[in-house]
Design an enzyme around this catalytic site. Structure first.
Site, PDB file in Angstrom:
ATOM      1  N   ARG A 175       0.836  -1.182   0.000  1.00 28.98           N
ATOM      2  CA  ARG A 175       0.000   0.000   0.000  1.00 28.98           C
ATOM      3  C   ARG A 175       0.883   1.248   0.000  1.00 28.98           C
ATOM      4  NH1 ARG A 175      -4.147  -1.540   4.718  1.00 28.98           N
ATOM      5  NH2 ARG A 175      -2.268  -2.536   5.557  1.00 28.98           N
ATOM      6  N   ARG A 236      -1.415 -15.357   5.425  1.00 26.75           N
ATOM      7  CA  ARG A 236      -2.785 -15.755   5.713  1.00 26.75           C
ATOM      8  C   ARG A 236      -3.489 -16.076   4.407  1.00 26.75           C
ATOM      9  NH1 ARG A 236      -0.565 -15.695   9.789  1.00 26.75           N
ATOM     10  NH2 ARG A 236      -1.185 -14.875  11.845  1.00 26.75           N
ATOM     11  N   GLU A 265      -8.618 -24.019   8.698  1.00 28.67           N
ATOM     12  CA  GLU A 265      -7.579 -24.818   9.347  1.00 28.67           C
ATOM     13  C   GLU A 265      -8.126 -25.428  10.641  1.00 28.67           C
ATOM     14  OE1 GLU A 265      -4.041 -22.521   9.942  1.00 28.67           O
ATOM     15  OE2 GLU A 265      -3.882 -21.926   7.841  1.00 28.67           O
ATOM     16  N   HIS A 285       0.816 -25.069   8.212  1.00 32.39           N
ATOM     17  CA  HIS A 285       0.929 -23.845   9.017  1.00 32.39           C
ATOM     18  C   HIS A 285       1.998 -24.004  10.097  1.00 32.39           C
ATOM     19  CE1 HIS A 285      -1.468 -20.076  10.391  1.00 32.39           C
ATOM     20  NE2 HIS A 285      -0.161 -19.881  10.432  1.00 32.39           N
TER      21      HIS A 285
END
Length: 331
Positions: A175, A236, A265, A285
Protein backbone atom coordinates in the site's frame (compact mmCIF):
# COMPACT_ATOMS: atom_id res chain seq x y z
CA UNK A 1 -5.86 -18.80 39.67
CA UNK A 2 -6.66 -21.13 36.76
CA UNK A 3 -4.81 -20.79 33.45
CA UNK A 4 -5.91 -22.80 30.39
CA UNK A 5 -3.64 -23.24 27.36
CA UNK A 6 -5.35 -24.42 24.16
CA UNK A 7 -4.11 -26.27 21.09
CA UNK A 8 -0.63 -27.27 22.25
CA UNK A 9 -0.60 -30.16 19.75
CA UNK A 10 2.74 -31.69 20.76
CA UNK A 11 2.68 -30.82 24.47
CA UNK A 12 5.57 -28.44 23.90
CA UNK A 13 4.69 -25.52 26.16
CA UNK A 14 5.35 -27.25 29.47
CA UNK A 15 8.87 -28.19 28.23
CA UNK A 16 9.87 -24.54 27.63
CA UNK A 17 12.10 -22.65 30.05
CA UNK A 18 9.54 -19.84 30.05
CA UNK A 19 6.85 -22.18 31.44
CA UNK A 20 8.37 -21.63 34.89
CA UNK A 21 6.94 -18.12 34.77
CA UNK A 22 3.60 -19.78 35.56
CA UNK A 23 4.82 -21.37 38.79
CA UNK A 24 2.09 -20.84 41.36
CA UNK A 25 -0.72 -20.84 38.82
CA UNK A 26 -3.12 -23.76 38.33
CA UNK A 27 -2.32 -24.60 34.69
CA UNK A 28 -4.23 -26.93 32.36
CA UNK A 29 -2.80 -27.64 28.90
CA UNK A 30 -5.01 -29.02 26.14
CA UNK A 31 -3.24 -30.91 23.36
CA UNK A 32 -6.15 -31.49 20.98
CA UNK A 33 -8.05 -28.99 18.85
CA UNK A 34 -11.77 -28.44 19.20
CA UNK A 35 -14.02 -25.64 18.03
CA UNK A 36 -17.27 -27.02 19.42
CA UNK A 37 -18.65 -24.31 21.69
CA UNK A 38 -20.25 -26.73 24.15
CA UNK A 39 -16.99 -28.63 24.62
CA UNK A 40 -14.94 -25.45 24.97
CA UNK A 41 -17.43 -23.89 27.39
CA UNK A 42 -17.24 -26.97 29.61
CA UNK A 43 -13.45 -27.08 29.50
CA UNK A 44 -13.01 -23.37 30.21
CA UNK A 45 -15.88 -22.68 32.62
CA UNK A 46 -13.52 -22.15 35.59
CA UNK A 47 -10.75 -20.45 33.62
CA UNK A 48 -9.45 -17.06 34.75
CA UNK A 49 -6.71 -16.72 32.12
CA UNK A 50 -6.86 -18.16 28.62
CA UNK A 51 -3.67 -18.65 26.60
CA UNK A 52 -4.04 -18.96 22.85
CA UNK A 53 -1.50 -20.29 20.38
CA UNK A 54 -1.92 -17.93 17.47
CA UNK A 55 -5.30 -18.21 15.73
CA UNK A 56 -5.94 -21.91 16.20
CA UNK A 57 -9.19 -21.48 18.16
CA UNK A 58 -11.86 -18.84 17.52
CA UNK A 59 -13.02 -17.00 20.62
CA UNK A 60 -16.36 -15.44 19.70
CA UNK A 61 -19.38 -14.04 21.55
CA UNK A 62 -21.33 -17.34 21.96
CA UNK A 63 -18.34 -18.86 23.77
CA UNK A 64 -17.34 -15.76 25.73
CA UNK A 65 -20.85 -15.45 27.17
CA UNK A 66 -20.42 -18.89 28.74
CA UNK A 67 -17.09 -18.12 30.43
CA UNK A 68 -18.12 -16.10 33.51
CA UNK A 69 -14.76 -16.29 35.26
CA UNK A 70 -12.58 -15.31 32.30
CA UNK A 71 -10.57 -12.15 32.99
CA UNK A 72 -7.60 -12.26 30.60
CA UNK A 73 -6.74 -13.63 27.16
CA UNK A 74 -2.99 -13.66 26.55
CA UNK A 75 -1.47 -14.41 23.17
CA UNK A 76 0.98 -13.09 20.57
CA UNK A 77 0.41 -11.83 17.02
CA UNK A 78 -2.79 -10.52 15.44
CA UNK A 79 -6.27 -11.38 16.71
CA UNK A 80 -8.91 -11.76 13.96
CA UNK A 81 -10.10 -14.88 15.80
CA UNK A 82 -11.05 -12.98 18.97
CA UNK A 83 -14.27 -10.99 19.41
CA UNK A 84 -12.62 -7.93 20.94
CA UNK A 85 -15.85 -5.97 21.39
CA UNK A 86 -17.46 -8.73 23.42
CA UNK A 87 -14.30 -9.11 25.51
CA UNK A 88 -14.41 -5.41 26.31
CA UNK A 89 -18.09 -5.51 27.21
CA UNK A 90 -17.49 -8.47 29.53
CA UNK A 91 -14.43 -6.95 31.19
CA UNK A 92 -11.95 -9.39 29.62
CA UNK A 93 -8.50 -7.92 29.00
CA UNK A 94 -6.86 -9.04 25.75
CA UNK A 95 -3.06 -8.79 25.74
CA UNK A 96 -1.08 -9.43 22.56
CA UNK A 97 2.39 -8.12 21.82
CA UNK A 98 1.96 -8.63 18.03
CA UNK A 99 5.68 -9.34 17.49
CA UNK A 100 6.51 -5.78 18.55
CA UNK A 101 9.92 -4.87 17.19
CA UNK A 102 10.93 -8.40 16.17
CA UNK A 103 10.39 -10.24 12.88
CA UNK A 104 9.47 -13.90 13.03
CA UNK A 105 12.68 -15.36 11.66
CA UNK A 106 11.15 -18.84 11.81
CA UNK A 107 8.44 -17.77 9.34
CA UNK A 108 10.99 -16.07 7.09
CA UNK A 109 13.16 -19.19 7.05
CA UNK A 110 10.20 -21.40 6.22
CA UNK A 111 9.22 -19.04 3.41
CA UNK A 112 12.64 -19.38 1.89
CA UNK A 113 12.60 -23.14 2.39
CA UNK A 114 9.30 -23.35 0.51
CA UNK A 115 10.65 -21.23 -2.34
CA UNK A 116 13.64 -23.55 -2.73
CA UNK A 117 11.48 -26.67 -2.34
CA UNK A 118 9.02 -25.57 -5.02
CA UNK A 119 11.66 -24.30 -7.44
CA UNK A 120 13.67 -27.53 -7.26
CA UNK A 121 10.66 -29.85 -6.81
CA UNK A 122 12.21 -31.27 -3.65
CA UNK A 123 9.10 -32.97 -2.17
CA UNK A 124 8.14 -34.39 -5.56
CA UNK A 125 11.68 -35.67 -6.20
CA UNK A 126 11.72 -37.30 -2.77
CA UNK A 127 8.39 -39.01 -3.45
CA UNK A 128 9.68 -40.26 -6.79
CA UNK A 129 12.81 -41.70 -5.21
CA UNK A 130 10.84 -43.39 -2.41
CA UNK A 131 8.54 -44.90 -5.03
CA UNK A 132 11.51 -46.62 -6.68
CA UNK A 133 12.00 -44.11 -9.48
CA UNK A 134 14.88 -41.79 -10.18
CA UNK A 135 14.67 -38.16 -11.29
CA UNK A 136 11.16 -36.79 -11.72
CA UNK A 137 11.82 -33.71 -13.86
CA UNK A 138 13.77 -30.50 -14.24
CA UNK A 139 13.64 -27.73 -11.63
CA UNK A 140 14.37 -24.01 -11.84
CA UNK A 141 17.28 -21.85 -10.72
CA UNK A 142 16.52 -18.77 -8.64
CA UNK A 143 19.62 -16.72 -9.38
CA UNK A 144 18.89 -13.84 -11.74
CA UNK A 145 15.12 -14.15 -11.30
CA UNK A 146 12.88 -11.46 -9.81
CA UNK A 147 11.54 -11.94 -6.28
CA UNK A 148 8.48 -9.86 -5.48
CA UNK A 149 7.60 -9.16 -1.86
CA UNK A 150 3.94 -8.18 -1.49
CA UNK A 151 3.92 -6.08 1.67
CA UNK A 152 6.64 -4.18 3.45
CA UNK A 153 6.72 -5.65 6.94
CA UNK A 154 9.43 -7.14 9.09
CA UNK A 155 9.20 -10.70 7.73
CA UNK A 156 9.05 -9.56 4.11
CA UNK A 157 12.23 -7.54 4.51
CA UNK A 158 14.04 -10.56 5.96
CA UNK A 159 12.90 -12.75 3.03
CA UNK A 160 14.06 -10.03 0.63
CA UNK A 161 17.52 -10.28 2.19
CA UNK A 162 17.56 -14.04 1.60
CA UNK A 163 16.59 -13.44 -2.02
CA UNK A 164 19.45 -11.01 -2.55
CA UNK A 165 21.87 -13.51 -1.01
CA UNK A 166 20.75 -16.00 -3.67
CA UNK A 167 21.37 -13.51 -6.45
CA UNK A 168 17.75 -12.55 -7.11
CA UNK A 169 16.48 -9.12 -8.12
CA UNK A 170 14.08 -7.97 -5.41
CA UNK A 171 11.18 -5.56 -5.66
CA UNK A 172 8.38 -4.65 -3.28
CA UNK A 173 4.75 -3.78 -3.77
CA UNK A 174 2.50 -2.63 -0.94
CA UNK A 175 0.00 0.00 0.00
CA UNK A 176 1.17 3.52 -0.81
CA UNK A 177 2.35 4.58 2.65
CA UNK A 178 4.65 1.59 3.01
CA UNK A 179 5.76 1.83 -0.63
CA UNK A 180 7.05 5.32 0.13
CA UNK A 181 8.91 3.97 3.16
CA UNK A 182 10.45 1.20 1.02
CA UNK A 183 11.70 3.73 -1.53
CA UNK A 184 13.12 6.00 1.17
CA UNK A 185 15.03 3.02 2.57
CA UNK A 186 16.53 2.30 -0.85
CA UNK A 187 14.45 -0.64 -2.07
CA UNK A 188 13.15 -1.16 -5.58
CA UNK A 189 9.38 -1.01 -5.93
CA UNK A 190 7.03 -2.02 -8.73
CA UNK A 191 5.48 0.71 -10.85
CA UNK A 192 2.01 -0.63 -10.09
CA UNK A 193 0.20 -3.79 -9.05
CA UNK A 194 -0.29 -5.02 -12.60
CA UNK A 195 3.41 -4.72 -13.40
CA UNK A 196 4.31 -6.44 -10.13
CA UNK A 197 2.30 -9.56 -10.93
CA UNK A 198 3.39 -9.60 -14.57
CA UNK A 199 7.13 -9.19 -13.97
CA UNK A 200 7.94 -11.23 -10.87
CA UNK A 201 9.13 -14.82 -11.08
CA UNK A 202 8.41 -15.47 -7.42
CA UNK A 203 5.83 -13.54 -5.39
CA UNK A 204 5.75 -13.98 -1.62
CA UNK A 205 2.90 -12.52 0.45
CA UNK A 206 3.87 -10.74 3.65
CA UNK A 207 1.12 -8.62 5.15
CA UNK A 208 -1.33 -8.76 8.00
CA UNK A 209 -4.87 -9.88 7.42
CA UNK A 210 -7.19 -6.96 8.11
CA UNK A 211 -10.35 -5.91 6.31
CA UNK A 212 -8.34 -3.73 3.92
CA UNK A 213 -6.12 -6.67 2.87
CA UNK A 214 -8.73 -9.43 2.76
CA UNK A 215 -8.83 -10.70 -0.86
CA UNK A 216 -6.20 -8.17 -1.89
CA UNK A 217 -4.76 -10.73 -4.34
CA UNK A 218 -7.47 -11.26 -6.93
CA UNK A 219 -8.05 -13.83 -9.65
CA UNK A 220 -7.11 -11.14 -12.18
CA UNK A 221 -3.79 -10.56 -10.39
CA UNK A 222 -2.92 -14.27 -10.49
CA UNK A 223 -3.90 -14.50 -14.16
CA UNK A 224 -1.22 -11.90 -14.96
CA UNK A 225 1.56 -14.07 -13.56
CA UNK A 226 3.93 -15.95 -15.85
CA UNK A 227 3.24 -19.65 -16.42
CA UNK A 228 6.74 -20.24 -15.03
CA UNK A 229 6.13 -18.10 -11.93
CA UNK A 230 5.50 -19.12 -8.34
CA UNK A 231 3.33 -17.65 -5.58
CA UNK A 232 4.17 -18.29 -1.93
CA UNK A 233 1.85 -17.69 1.00
CA UNK A 234 3.08 -18.08 4.56
CA UNK A 235 0.97 -15.16 5.83
CA UNK A 236 -2.79 -15.76 5.71
CA UNK A 237 -4.92 -17.60 3.17
CA UNK A 238 -7.69 -14.95 2.96
CA UNK A 239 -5.20 -12.46 1.51
CA UNK A 240 -6.07 -14.29 -1.72
CA UNK A 241 -9.60 -14.08 -3.10
CA UNK A 242 -11.51 -17.25 -2.10
CA UNK A 243 -11.03 -20.06 -4.60
CA UNK A 244 -8.77 -17.95 -6.81
CA UNK A 245 -5.52 -19.80 -6.13
CA UNK A 246 -6.80 -23.25 -7.05
CA UNK A 247 -8.47 -21.91 -10.19
CA UNK A 248 -5.33 -20.02 -11.21
CA UNK A 249 -3.10 -23.05 -10.77
CA UNK A 250 -5.47 -25.15 -12.85
CA UNK A 251 -5.34 -22.47 -15.54
CA UNK A 252 -1.53 -22.50 -15.49
CA UNK A 253 -0.86 -18.96 -14.23
CA UNK A 254 1.11 -19.10 -12.02
CA UNK A 255 2.75 -22.42 -12.68
CA UNK A 256 3.64 -23.18 -9.07
CA UNK A 257 2.59 -22.42 -5.54
CA UNK A 258 3.96 -23.04 -2.06
CA UNK A 259 1.56 -22.58 0.85
CA UNK A 260 1.60 -22.83 4.62
CA UNK A 261 -1.88 -21.37 5.26
CA UNK A 262 -5.41 -22.36 4.27
CA UNK A 263 -8.87 -20.86 4.20
CA UNK A 264 -10.04 -23.35 6.86
CA UNK A 265 -7.58 -24.82 9.35
CA UNK A 266 -6.63 -27.41 10.34
CA UNK A 267 -6.85 -29.20 6.99
CA UNK A 268 -7.88 -32.82 7.58
CA UNK A 269 -9.33 -33.58 4.16
CA UNK A 270 -6.81 -35.49 2.07
CA UNK A 271 -8.91 -34.56 -0.94
CA UNK A 272 -8.16 -30.86 -0.54
CA UNK A 273 -7.29 -29.64 -4.05
CA UNK A 274 -4.00 -27.98 -3.07
CA UNK A 275 -2.77 -31.27 -1.55
CA UNK A 276 -3.36 -33.07 -4.83
CA UNK A 277 -1.71 -30.75 -7.33
CA UNK A 278 1.74 -31.81 -8.55
CA UNK A 279 2.82 -28.16 -8.89
CA UNK A 280 2.08 -27.21 -5.26
CA UNK A 281 4.19 -27.64 -2.12
CA UNK A 282 2.04 -27.66 1.03
CA UNK A 283 2.93 -27.64 4.72
CA UNK A 284 0.54 -27.43 7.72
CA UNK A 285 0.93 -23.84 9.02
CA UNK A 286 4.35 -24.38 10.57
CA UNK A 287 5.88 -20.98 9.82
CA UNK A 288 6.23 -20.14 13.52
CA UNK A 289 6.52 -23.72 14.81
CA UNK A 290 10.07 -23.98 16.05
CA UNK A 291 11.26 -24.44 19.61
CA UNK A 292 13.14 -21.15 19.52
CA UNK A 293 10.10 -19.24 18.28
CA UNK A 294 7.88 -20.91 20.88
CA UNK A 295 10.29 -19.84 23.62
CA UNK A 296 10.16 -16.27 22.38
CA UNK A 297 6.38 -16.31 22.00
CA UNK A 298 5.58 -17.79 25.38
CA UNK A 299 8.06 -15.62 27.24
CA UNK A 300 5.97 -12.66 26.08
CA UNK A 301 2.63 -14.44 26.63
CA UNK A 302 3.52 -15.42 30.20
CA UNK A 303 5.01 -11.98 30.95
CA UNK A 304 1.63 -10.56 29.96
CA UNK A 305 -0.05 -12.83 32.50
CA UNK A 306 2.28 -11.89 35.35
CA UNK A 307 1.97 -8.19 34.48
CA UNK A 308 -1.82 -8.47 34.55
CA UNK A 309 -1.75 -10.30 37.87
CA UNK A 310 0.40 -7.53 39.34
CA UNK A 311 -2.26 -5.02 38.36
CA UNK A 312 -0.29 -3.47 35.51
CA UNK A 313 -1.40 -5.22 32.28
CA UNK A 314 0.76 -4.75 29.20
CA UNK A 315 0.18 -4.97 25.43
CA UNK A 316 -3.56 -4.44 25.95
CA UNK A 317 -5.35 -4.31 22.60
CA UNK A 318 -8.71 -3.27 24.11
CA UNK A 319 -7.67 -0.44 26.46
CA UNK A 320 -11.29 0.64 26.99
CA UNK A 321 -11.69 -2.41 29.19
CA UNK A 322 -9.30 -0.95 31.75
CA UNK A 323 -11.56 2.01 32.44
CA UNK A 324 -14.52 -0.28 33.14
CA UNK A 325 -12.40 -2.45 35.42
CA UNK A 326 -11.13 0.54 37.39
CA UNK A 327 -14.68 1.84 37.75
CA UNK A 328 -15.78 -1.48 39.20
CA UNK A 329 -18.20 -2.25 36.37
CA UNK A 330 -19.12 -5.91 35.88
CA UNK A 331 -20.31 -7.65 32.70
Amino acid sequence: MKVSILDDYFDTVRTLDSFRKLDGFDVKVWNDHVQDIDVLADRLKDTDVLVLIRERTKIRQPLLERLPKLKLISQRSVYPHIDIDTCTKRGVVVSSSQHAGTPCYAAAELTWGLILAAARQIPQQMASLKAGHWQLGVGSTLRGKTLGIFGYGRIGRVVAGYGKAFGMQVQFFAREATMIQARVEGHATAANKQAFFEQCDVISLHMRLVEATRGIVTAADLARMKPTAMIVNTSRAPLIEPGALVAALKAGRPGMAAVDVYEEEPVRDTGHPLLNMPNVVCVPHIGYVTREEYELQFTEIFDQITAWKSGHPINVVNPDVLASLHSGATP
